[in-house]
Each structure stands twice: as C-alpha cells, then as structure tokens.
Design a protein around this motif. Structure first.
Motif, short mmCIF file in Angstrom:
data_model
loop_
_atom_site.label_atom_id
_atom_site.label_comp_id
_atom_site.label_asym_id
_atom_site.label_seq_id
_atom_site.Cartn_x
_atom_site.Cartn_y
_atom_site.Cartn_z
N VAL A 120 0.76 -1.05 0.06
CA VAL A 120 0.04 0.02 0.22
C VAL A 120 1.08 1.15 -0.04
N GLY A 121 0.68 2.11 -1.02
CA GLY A 121 1.57 3.35 -0.93
C GLY A 121 0.91 4.55 -0.26
N LEU A 122 1.50 5.46 0.12
CA LEU A 122 1.22 6.33 1.01
C LEU A 122 -0.04 7.30 0.48
N GLY A 123 -0.02 7.24 -0.75
CA GLY A 123 -1.32 7.89 -1.51
C GLY A 123 -2.50 7.13 -1.55
N LEU A 181 -7.04 16.94 2.08
CA LEU A 181 -7.97 16.71 1.00
C LEU A 181 -8.47 18.44 0.53
N ASP A 182 -8.57 19.29 1.33
CA ASP A 182 -8.79 20.49 0.76
C ASP A 182 -8.06 21.26 -0.50
N LYS A 183 -6.78 20.71 -0.58
CA LYS A 183 -5.71 21.13 -1.49
C LYS A 183 -5.62 19.93 -2.41
N TYR A 184 -6.19 18.88 -2.39
CA TYR A 184 -5.99 17.76 -3.32
C TYR A 184 -6.63 17.99 -4.48
N ASN A 185 -6.15 17.81 -5.63
CA ASN A 185 -6.58 18.21 -7.01
C ASN A 185 -6.79 16.79 -7.78
N ARG A 189 -4.93 14.42 -8.76
CA ARG A 189 -3.64 13.79 -9.23
C ARG A 189 -2.72 12.89 -8.46
N PRO A 190 -2.38 11.55 -8.86
CA PRO A 190 -1.64 10.81 -8.08
C PRO A 190 -0.61 11.47 -7.18
N THR A 191 -0.31 11.08 -5.73
CA THR A 191 0.61 11.91 -4.87
C THR A 191 1.04 10.90 -4.01
N ASP A 192 2.30 10.72 -3.78
CA ASP A 192 2.86 9.73 -2.71
C ASP A 192 2.74 10.28 -1.37
N ALA A 193 1.36 10.69 -0.94
CA ALA A 193 1.27 11.41 0.36
C ALA A 193 0.12 10.93 0.99
N VAL A 194 -0.29 10.71 2.42
CA VAL A 194 -1.15 10.43 2.90
C VAL A 194 -2.14 11.44 2.79
#
Length: 343
Positions: A235-238, A267-271, A273-278
């Motif tokens: 499981v990736g952080l993303g 999540l307010d700033k999540y657009n 696109r895949p990102t390796d961040a929780v």
C-alpha cells in the motif's frame, strides 16, 4: 453571512425555543431556503423530513418572521447567500430554458437540497432517461432532508435498488453497519429508511480494528505506527486516507504526521492527481472518495455507543448526523479500516 445571521438571531425569540444557534441556521438554510419556500403557508404545513424537533404553528411563525428579517437584511445590502443563488438559477432556467442537455446524472443525491435537485431537473424536465439520481439515505450527512415528491419528481416504477457492493470487503461493511445499527434516517423516496440487508458484497478481507486511547497523544502515536505498518506492505502512502470529523482534528493529524516525517496532503488542497502522500481531511471532504486503507481519527467514544442518552430532539438529530458521517468515513475503505477513539 454568518455574522448577519447571528446579529438578528438574538432578538428573534428562537433561542428561547432552542439555544443552539446552529439548529436555526440549518432550519433557515436547509429547510426553508433549501426548499425555496416563499409563503408561510407552505412552511406551516411542511413535514420537515429529517428534523426531529417538532415545531408548533406558533413556533414556525417565529421562525418565519426571522427568515423574513434575515432575507430583508441581505436584500438591503444587495447580497445573496448560497441558497439564494440556487433559487435564482432555477428561476433563470425556467425563464430561459437551456436545451443542449440530454441528461443529468446526480450522484450523492441525498446530500443536495430540494431546490438543487429541482433546479437540475429543470435542465432536462421529464424526458425519458433525462434525470438519473443515485443516493443513499443512510449516508446523509447534511441536515434538513427532503423527499423527491417535494421536488415534484416521481420515480414510481422507475427506481432501482443497487444490490452489489463493489467497494468494500464484507468485513468492513459488517463492521460499519454494526456501529450504526438501530439509527434512523429518512429515505429520499419518503418514509423511514432501513439498511438493505440483501446487498451482496463480493470481496473479503481482514477484520477492521477499533483502538481506544486515554489521550490524544497516545492516539496519534498509534495512528502514525499503523500508517507505517500498512505502508510497509503493498500500500502506497497515496492510497491511505485519514479522516476526521472536524477541521481542527485534521490539523492535529497533519501536525502528527509531519512530526513523524510522513508526507501528507490536506484533501482541501488535493486536485485528484496521484501523489505519494497520505490524504488527510474531514469526512465531508472525503464524500465520494475511497482509499485502500482508511484510518478514522479522533473518534468520540459517544458516537460508538448507540445506548448513549442524548437529551433533546435537536441534540439527537445532530448525533444521528454525526453517526451517519462516521458510517460514511468507515465505508470509504476498500481493504482495511482502523478506527481510533480518543476523548
């Protein structure tokens, strides 16, 4: 808008009926404006789906008088609040129809207001296959409620119940459902809703976990440890989502992850696109999303106990909404679920 609302609320007499100003905010914006009511007679006989507190005709008159006062205050300053914009959009569509649309598809229909659904229905009218509504009353997380009949929409003979769950494992569904067993909700077609026990769940997985802590510090340390544990696998952080009920809880979680060196994104700033961040956000912001692993953070112990005594209809209504939000948070999980409980 909130300041103007509060300025007039104190002298309205509504706080003598219920001291919770948030309740009256919901009554005005979700019940009255959310339905586009224009005459007191409409409100006086309204069933007020989803609202537990009963209001007498005299009490409704106090509410209506405040609604008029508030509306005039907005008008005097030449401004609108959001429900006004929806009402004006519907009026514009009726006056100048837009004919280019062949269909309107509405997901999470239970979380729209009656006026929103009516406005969208105006785009296509009653043409065949013009309006497609997908909703689940058990996942309603906003106050007010409405039925399709109030929006002048009939799905008699055209409604279909979806009977297969492709997102969650059977263990997650059973776990989430067990925590809200006995709660009431209003179905969008009218009447009391009940969970559909015939839904088929085609995947199986590990058992969800409830972890209880005596302090927020211990909770956050365990949350960080669990994220590290699941991210050591496939499981990736993303693919990990941490959900909480309030913005300040989200802020605390982000601070804990940052201190632990774990990248995260609100999540307010999540657009998208895949990102390796929780991904970290409120339950409301996570509506419609899903993650391989979900951690529900800082859960109040009272929300997990259906036997907790709640005094007052308004307080019970708010608790029901919060428990449905908890259900929504848990069912964002595809494969694994961890629920952290802290005071």
């Amino acid at each position: 808008m909130r300041v103007r609302f509060s300025q007039h609320l104190g002298t309205s007499g509504l706080l003598d009926i219920d001291a919770n100003d948030r309740y009256w905010d919901d009554e005005i914006h979700a019940v009255i404006k959310g339905r586009g009511l224009r005459r007191f007679e409409e409100y006086a006989t309204l069933s007020r789906s989803g609202r537990r507190r009963r209001l007498s005709v005299d009490q409704r008159k106090v509410v209506w008088d405040f609604f008029i006062t508030y509306s005039r205050a907005l008008s005097a300053e030449g401004i609108c609040d959001f429900p006004d914009i929806i009402r004006l959009a519907e009026a514009s569509l009726r006056a100048n129809p837009i004919v280019e649309f062949s269909a309107v598809v509405i997901d999470e229909a239970q979380d729209l207001t009656c006026m929103m659904v009516r406005m969208l229905h105006t785009l296509v009218g009653d043409k065949a296959d013009g309006l497609n509504l997908i909703g689940d009353g058990q996942q309603t997380i906003y106050p007010g409620g409405f039925t399709l009949s109030e929006a002048n929409i009939s799905i008699s003979g055209r409604g279909v119940v979806m009977t297969t769950n492709y997102r969650n494992t059977a263990e997650i569904v059973d776990f989430a459902t067990s925590l809200v067993t006995g709660d009431e909700f209003i179905d969008i077609e009218g009447g009391a809703g009940t969970p559909d026990a015939t839904t088929a769940v085609i995947r199986r997985g590990g058992q969800p976990t409830i972890a209880r802590f005596s302090s927020k510090t211990a909770h956050d340390a365990s949350l960080v440890s669990h994220i590290r544990s699941v991210s050591r696998g496939h499981v990736g952080l993303g693919d990990i989502g941490v959900l909480a009920m309030t913005n300040w809880q989200v802020t605390d979680v982000v601070k804990a992850l940052t201190a632990a060196g774990i990248p995260s994104i609100n999540l307010d700033k999540y657009n998208g696109r895949p990102t390796d961040a929780v991904k970290v956000g409120t339950v409301h912001r996570a509506k419609g999303l899903e993650f391989k692993q979900v951690l529900v953070a800082r859960t109040s112990p009272q929300l997990l106990d259906s036997s907790t005594v709640v005094n007052g209809d308004a307080a019970r209504e708010r608790r029901d909404l919060d428990r449905r939000a908890l259900y929504v948070a848990m069912t964002r999980a595809r494969d694994g679920l961890w629920v952290g409980v802290a005071p």
